[in-house]
Design a protein around this motif. Sequence first.
Motif, PDB file in Angstrom:
ATOM      1  N   GLU A 373      31.908  35.318  47.120  1.00  6.25           N
ATOM      2  CA  GLU A 373      31.813  34.697  48.378  1.00  6.25           C
ATOM      3  C   GLU A 373      30.605  33.622  48.183  1.00  6.25           C
ATOM      4  N   HIS A 374      30.142  33.185  49.265  1.00  6.61           N
ATOM      5  CA  HIS A 374      29.211  31.926  48.979  1.00  6.61           C
ATOM      6  C   HIS A 374      27.950  32.193  48.199  1.00  6.61           C
ATOM      7  N   ILE A 375      27.308  33.487  48.706  1.00  8.49           N
ATOM      8  CA  ILE A 375      25.989  33.604  48.067  1.00  8.49           C
ATOM      9  C   ILE A 375      26.280  33.925  46.580  1.00  8.49           C
ATOM     10  N   THR A 376      27.134  34.769  46.346  1.00  7.69           N
ATOM     11  CA  THR A 376      27.185  35.200  44.997  1.00  7.69           C
ATOM     12  C   THR A 376      27.731  34.334  43.905  1.00  7.69           C
ATOM     13  N   LEU A 377      28.535  33.547  44.420  1.00 12.55           N
ATOM     14  CA  LEU A 377      29.152  32.560  43.335  1.00 12.55           C
ATOM     15  C   LEU A 377      28.222  31.736  42.535  1.00 12.55           C
ATOM     16  N   LEU A 378      27.184  31.220  43.193  1.00  9.88           N
ATOM     17  CA  LEU A 378      26.252  30.427  42.354  1.00  9.88           C
ATOM     18  C   LEU A 378      25.774  31.050  41.185  1.00  9.88           C
ATOM     19  N   PRO A 379      25.131  32.234  41.170  1.00  9.90           N
ATOM     20  CA  PRO A 379      24.618  32.982  40.046  1.00  9.90           C
ATOM     21  C   PRO A 379      25.645  33.237  39.009  1.00  9.90           C
ATOM     22  N   LEU A 380      26.986  33.823  39.703  1.00  6.96           N
ATOM     23  CA  LEU A 380      27.859  34.315  38.858  1.00  6.96           C
ATOM     24  C   LEU A 380      28.604  33.381  37.910  1.00  6.96           C
ATOM     25  N   SER A 381      28.374  31.955  38.434  1.00 13.40           N
ATOM     26  CA  SER A 381      29.155  30.701  37.992  1.00 13.40           C
ATOM     27  C   SER A 381      28.122  29.954  36.881  1.00 13.40           C
ATOM     28  N   VAL A 382      26.895  30.429  36.776  1.00 12.94           N
ATOM     29  CA  VAL A 382      25.973  29.760  35.781  1.00 12.94           C
ATOM     30  C   VAL A 382      26.379  29.639  34.482  1.00 12.94           C
ATOM     31  N   PRO A 383      26.783  30.761  33.744  1.00 15.54           N
ATOM     32  CA  PRO A 383      27.281  30.471  32.602  1.00 15.54           C
ATOM     33  C   PRO A 383      28.192  29.629  32.481  1.00 15.54           C
ATOM     34  N   LEU A 384      29.423  29.891  33.100  1.00 15.14           N
ATOM     35  CA  LEU A 384      30.465  28.796  32.955  1.00 15.14           C
ATOM     36  C   LEU A 384      29.980  27.457  33.367  1.00 15.14           C
ATOM     37  N   THR A 385      29.036  26.955  34.199  1.00  9.58           N
ATOM     38  CA  THR A 385      28.654  25.827  34.481  1.00  9.58           C
ATOM     39  C   THR A 385      27.854  25.234  33.262  1.00  9.58           C
ATOM     40  N   LEU A 386      26.914  25.889  32.629  1.00 11.25           N
ATOM     41  CA  LEU A 386      26.174  25.617  31.383  1.00 11.25           C
ATOM     42  C   LEU A 386      27.047  25.409  30.235  1.00 11.25           C
ATOM     43  N   ARG A 387      28.246  26.187  30.077  1.00 10.12           N
ATOM     44  CA  ARG A 387      28.926  25.936  28.871  1.00 10.12           C
ATOM     45  C   ARG A 387      29.522  24.708  29.253  1.00 10.12           C
ATOM     46  N   TRP A 388      29.999  24.546  30.329  1.00 12.35           N
ATOM     47  CA  TRP A 388      30.906  23.181  30.607  1.00 12.35           C
ATOM     48  C   TRP A 388      30.106  21.893  30.310  1.00 12.35           C
ATOM     49  N   LEU A 389      28.875  21.942  30.972  1.00 11.77           N
ATOM     50  CA  LEU A 389      27.955  20.874  30.965  1.00 11.77           C
ATOM     51  C   LEU A 389      27.538  20.734  29.349  1.00 11.77           C
ATOM     52  N   ASP A 390      27.261  21.786  28.673  1.00 19.24           N
ATOM     53  CA  ASP A 390      27.077  21.681  27.306  1.00 19.24           C
ATOM     54  C   ASP A 390      28.151  21.017  26.516  1.00 19.24           C
ATOM     55  N   ASP A 391      29.438  21.288  26.621  1.00 25.57           N
ATOM     56  CA  ASP A 391      30.485  20.537  26.101  1.00 25.57           C
ATOM     57  C   ASP A 391      30.573  19.154  26.451  1.00 25.57           C
ATOM     58  N   ARG A 392      30.252  18.677  27.685  1.00 19.87           N
ATOM     59  CA  ARG A 392      30.313  17.297  28.005  1.00 19.87           C
ATOM     60  C   ARG A 392      29.200  16.582  27.327  1.00 19.87           C
ATOM     61  N   PHE A 393      27.783  17.323  27.115  1.00 20.61           N
ATOM     62  CA  PHE A 393      26.765  16.615  26.375  1.00 20.61           C
ATOM     63  C   PHE A 393      27.257  16.349  24.985  1.00 20.61           C
ATOM     64  N   ALA A 394      27.998  17.428  24.405  1.00 19.30           N
ATOM     65  CA  ALA A 394      28.229  17.341  23.148  1.00 19.30           C
ATOM     66  C   ALA A 394      29.531  16.397  22.882  1.00 19.30           C
ATOM     67  N   GLY A 395      30.002  15.873  23.787  1.00 17.27           N
ATOM     68  CA  GLY A 395      31.057  14.748  23.756  1.00 17.27           C
ATOM     69  C   GLY A 395      32.511  15.359  23.588  1.00 17.27           C
ATOM     70  N   ARG A 396      32.605  16.713  23.779  1.00 19.63           N
ATOM     71  CA  ARG A 396      33.831  17.410  23.853  1.00 19.63           C
ATOM     72  C   ARG A 396      34.792  17.287  25.183  1.00 19.63           C
ATOM     73  N   ARG A 397      36.024  17.118  24.958  1.00 17.94           N
ATOM     74  CA  ARG A 397      37.034  16.984  25.987  1.00 17.94           C
ATOM     75  C   ARG A 397      37.156  18.177  26.705  1.00 17.94           C
ATOM     76  N   PRO A 398      37.129  18.235  28.139  1.00 16.34           N
ATOM     77  CA  PRO A 398      37.292  19.121  29.272  1.00 16.34           C
ATOM     78  C   PRO A 398      38.509  19.793  28.928  1.00 16.34           C
ATOM     79  N   GLY A 399      38.884  21.111  29.732  1.00 22.88           N
ATOM     80  CA  GLY A 399      40.108  21.543  29.623  1.00 22.88           C
ATOM     81  C   GLY A 399      41.028  20.691  30.510  1.00 22.88           C
ATOM     82  N   PRO A 400      42.341  21.310  30.809  1.00 26.55           N
ATOM     83  CA  PRO A 400      43.115  20.703  31.522  1.00 26.55           C
ATOM     84  C   PRO A 400      42.874  20.371  32.999  1.00 26.55           C
ATOM     85  N   ALA A 401      43.072  19.180  33.468  1.00 24.48           N
ATOM     86  CA  ALA A 401      42.644  19.138  35.192  1.00 24.48           C
ATOM     87  C   ALA A 401      43.665  19.776  36.033  1.00 24.48           C
TER      88      ALA A 401
END
Length: 442
Positions: A373-401
């Motif tokens: 729900e609203h409160i829990t999604l932020l902490p639970l999504s941190v690993p996914l978020t940091l991996r996604w951003l790290d890929d963008r910083f490294a110049g890797r293309r994201p997954g399908p839109a």
Amino acid sequence: MSIEQYDRDGGGPPQAEHWSEGPVTTPERDPFYVAPDGFERAACGDVLRTRPVRIGVFGRVRQRVQAWQLLYRTEDLERVPRVSVTTVLLPAGALPDATRPLLSYQCAIDAVSGRSFPSYALRLGSRARGTVPQYEFLLVLHALRLGWAVSIPDHEGAEGHWGAPLEPGYCTLDAVRAALSFDELGLDTTTPVGLWGYSGGGLASSWAAEAAGEYAPEIDVVGAVLGSPVGDPASAFFRLNATRYAALPTLVIEGLRRTYPALDVVMQEFVTEEGLELLASTNKMTTMQAIIALRGFDLDAYSTIPIADVMARPEMVTIFEEIQPGRSAPGFPLLVLQATHDQIIAVDDVDGQVTRYRDAGAEVEYVRDRTSEHITLLPLSVPLTLRWLDDRFAGRRPGPAATRTVVSVAASWRSAAGYLAMAGSAARALTGLPISVRRTRR
């Protein structure tokens, strides 16, 4: 053009001031936040004043990180010059390094009081009980352990324009400009920049993403993560009014009164004196204080005509259309995260924002979580978020839109490893150990 260049050319603003850290006072009483004479002639993002600061978890536990605050020139919705402050961070012991990426994290300020601004709430010795940035810092600090530089702007500006369209984007992007030019970080215009925010911070990040191409095309924004980014503030207002979260739309109305004179005129005409006093009372409240004090608050009870009729007036319809994000397509990938059972932000509203982005031509990966729900999604999504951003910083293309509805963003081994790393970072923060680079992810 830097403020020093103005000074060399003659007759311009003074050179950027460097202040020693003094007692922790609220922004309304702290002279650091006062715009220096002539700041209007500086360029957007020019640094006007700097100071080193000490960061404290919940204002109490000193953080062993490198931290500074930058007062910089920005603009409001009408492009009138304004100033704001960003808090910039490096890991403990890190040296200036142009190869380091910059994360701009937009907190869920969700209030109009200066006590809720991250530049105050994150400082050691602050008295900001009930502010959201103090909790968010425990999550964001893990980005420092990845070796990133971090900018945390007061994206509402010095006046607390909560809910305004585009302006939080200008404020955020000018904070990035300020950080990129700040010598102690060692960054430059080639530095890859990522945007991230959740809830009210996700809304601010949406405006930054939408404004970036036109307002700050020189910044290399490589991606943005928009967590529960509100989608439709007008819809949220009607849905949350008279509920346990009634303070949130009330705070938005109070913030928008500062942005739109027409809204203030309507409120003065149709809201009772007692209702106006209750709206004004939020000026000194943090987010949690307001939620407690205004639980169940029903603006209809303080209006001389049905509030639905007030909001249906042409000037109000125009305002609510303007504050709805998703009207333009950012030129970089987006990751949008939303809980399907969110008790504050309706999933349908965020679905609509994603649809508007895609219709405009944006590349959006949209993940909907069935368990959170609203409160829990932020902490639970941190690993996914940091991996996604790290890929963008490294110049890797994201997954399908594409849109994926998952049982939980936590349901993977990679997320489990991320939670362990986050727990280690939080433990270091709560015990005052150095927040240094854990490992560099490339």
